[in-house]
Every structure is written in structure tokens, then in C-alpha cells.
Design a protein around this motif. Structure first.
Motif, short mmCIF file in Angstrom:
data_model
loop_
_atom_site.label_atom_id
_atom_site.label_comp_id
_atom_site.label_asym_id
_atom_site.label_seq_id
_atom_site.Cartn_x
_atom_site.Cartn_y
_atom_site.Cartn_z
N ALA A 136 47.20 15.21 24.66
CA ALA A 136 45.76 15.13 24.89
C ALA A 136 45.13 14.08 24.00
O ALA A 136 44.29 13.28 24.44
CB ALA A 136 45.12 16.50 24.66
N LYS A 137 45.53 14.06 22.74
CA LYS A 137 44.98 13.06 21.81
C LYS A 137 45.36 11.65 22.23
O LYS A 137 44.53 10.73 22.16
CB LYS A 137 45.48 13.34 20.38
CG LYS A 137 44.84 14.56 19.73
CD LYS A 137 45.33 14.70 18.29
CE LYS A 137 44.59 15.83 17.58
NZ LYS A 137 45.04 15.96 16.16
N ALA A 138 46.59 11.48 22.69
CA ALA A 138 47.03 10.16 23.13
C ALA A 138 46.25 9.71 24.36
O ALA A 138 45.83 8.55 24.46
CB ALA A 138 48.53 10.18 23.42
N ALA A 139 46.06 10.63 25.30
CA ALA A 139 45.32 10.29 26.51
C ALA A 139 43.89 9.88 26.17
O ALA A 139 43.38 8.86 26.67
CB ALA A 139 45.32 11.47 27.47
N LEU A 140 43.23 10.66 25.33
CA LEU A 140 41.86 10.33 24.95
C LEU A 140 41.79 9.03 24.16
O LEU A 140 40.85 8.24 24.32
CB LEU A 140 41.26 11.48 24.13
CG LEU A 140 41.03 12.78 24.92
CD1 LEU A 140 40.78 13.95 23.97
CD2 LEU A 140 39.87 12.62 25.89
N ALA A 141 42.80 8.78 23.33
CA ALA A 141 42.84 7.52 22.56
C ALA A 141 43.06 6.32 23.47
O ALA A 141 42.60 5.22 23.17
CB ALA A 141 43.93 7.60 21.50
#
Length: 239
Positions: A136-141
Motif C-alpha cells: 500500500a505504501k509503495a502504491a501510494l508513493a
């Protein structure tokens, strides 16, 4: 059980039985006698209770939706796919490690292909472990590199679990700068998005992924393209 008994009493006994001051023991006797003679009345009472609970839950959901509408549909920190100016908004809460969320992928693609006037707001809701949080963090980043859409679909197409290794591999395959991605993963807006997803899901009473909000409808669980289109059309008519 006490509520069920009270419902049966109201169904079976005339108001005079209560007005005459019968004690609770005598009322119970009358109710039990009536149940023996009419056992189907129990099912009727259960139906009344369920209908009341359903109505109360629906009213509570409408109140929550009304108070959270802006946060759900207009959060500038949430990714939007489809038509940003669309007249109907579909909000999806999902986790990249949820197999049912991955099954939604072709149905969401079908909805977007069938309706050019719908916008989809994605709520990253990583509830299935550390791999889900990393994904999730990677996608948002990836938004910082203008590749959220591409990365999202790549993640939904994974054949195995989303873990750090598989997430980075997917990011490399679509040409993301991995060093920048890792730095951006801990940005305040990334953390804020996930925290807001958690809060909204709890407020709405969702307990699993995927879960959808479409117009006035709360739709927890897997829904197909036809169901999405029907809910979108209902929302459009209501508008």
C-alpha cells in the motif's frame, strides 16, 4: 431472548392483557400457551425483529454516509481512476493480498470501459499483514512518479503474495525509480491516507476487503461488473 419473548407477547396478547395488570408470570404462561397452539408465531416474531434491526442499521448507515460523504468521495489524498469529473463515485476499500480484491480487477476494468462518466476512488486498506502495508505504501508513493494507475493494475495482477520482494519487482517492471519510491513511502501523506482508510472503514462498519461505497449503497464483499453498473445507475438516478 427477552426481546423475542416481548415481540411474541405483543403479537399474541391483546392490549387488555397488559392493561388489566397481569403480572409477568401470568403473561409468560399465556404466551407459552399461545406458542404451543401456534408455533409458527415464533418465526413471525423473528421476522419482525430482523426487519426492525435491518431498518435501524440502514438508518444508521445513511447517517454515517451523510457525515462521511466528503471524506469518502472528495479526499484529495486518495487516488482517483476513471473520469475525475464523473457524476457518480465508486469508492473501493482493498488490500493487495486479498484474493477477492484481485478478482474484482476485471470487473472494475469492465465498469470503467462501460461507463465513461464514473470516477473510482481507491482507499488503500492494508489489513492482511506487513506485506500488505508495504504494498500500500509503495502504491501510494508511486503517485510521485505519476504511475499509480499502472502500478495498481500490476499489483492486482500478481500471482503470489505481495511482499517487499514482489512489490519491488513489480515496481521495477513498470520503470519506477526504486530509490525514490522507498523514500516517498514514508511521506506524511502516505501514512495519512492509510490511517484515514482505517478510520473510515471502522466508521462504516466494514470488516473485510473488498468493500464498496456507491451512492447510498454500502456493498461489502466481492461484486461483479453487472452489480457495479446497477448500483452506479441507481446512484445516478438518485442524483
Amino acid at each position: 431472548m427477552r426481546i423475542l419473548f416481548a415481540s411474541i407477547a405483543l403479537l399474541l396478547l391483546p392490549f387488555s392483557a397488559f392493561a388489566d395488570g397481569l403480572d409477568e408470570g401470568r403473561i409468560k404462561e399465556l404466551v407459552l400457551e399461545a406458542i404451543r397452539e401456534n408455533p409458527e408465531i415464533v418465526l413471525e416474531a423473528v421476522g419482525i425483529i430482523e426487519a426492525r434491526e435491518s431498518a435501524a442499521q440502514a438508518a444508521a448507515s445513511m447517517q454515517v454516509l451523510s457525515s462521511q460523504r466528503a471524506a469518502l468521495e472528495q479526499d484529495t489524498n486518495a487516488p482517483v481512476l476513471g473520469n475525475p469529473e464523473g457524476d457518480v463515485t465508486v469508492v473501493e476499500f482493498f488490500d493487495y493480498n486479498c484474493p477477492y480484491c484481485r478478482q474484482v480487477k476485471p470487473h472494475m476494468e469492465a465498469l470503467l470501459a462501460a461507463d465513461e462518466n464514473v470516477r473510482v476512488v481507491y482507499r488503500e486498506w492494508p489489513i492482511l499483514g506487513e506485506g500488505s502495508v508495504f504494498a500500500a505504501k509503495a502504491a501510494l508513493a508511486s503517485r510521485e512518479q505519476g504511475k499509480y494507475d499502472e502500478f495498481h493494475w500490476a499489483m492486482m495482477g500478481l500471482s503470489g503474495r505481495a511482499e517487499e520482494e514482489t512489490v519491488i519487482r513489480a515496481a521495477e517492471q513498470i520503470g519506477l525509480d526504486i530509490g525514490k519510491l522507498r523514500r516517498d513511502m514514508n511521506a506524511p501523506e502516505v501514512v495519512e491516507h492509510i490511517e484515514t482508510s482505517m478510520d473510515l472503514a471502522r466508521t462504516l462498519g466494514f470488516n473485510g476487503t473488498p468493500s464498496f461505497v456507491i451512492g447510498e449503497a454500502l456493498a461489502p464483499g466481492l461484486i461483479d461488473a453487472d452489480q457495479m453498473i446497477e448500483l452506479v445507475n441507481q446512484a445516478r438516478v438518485a442524483n
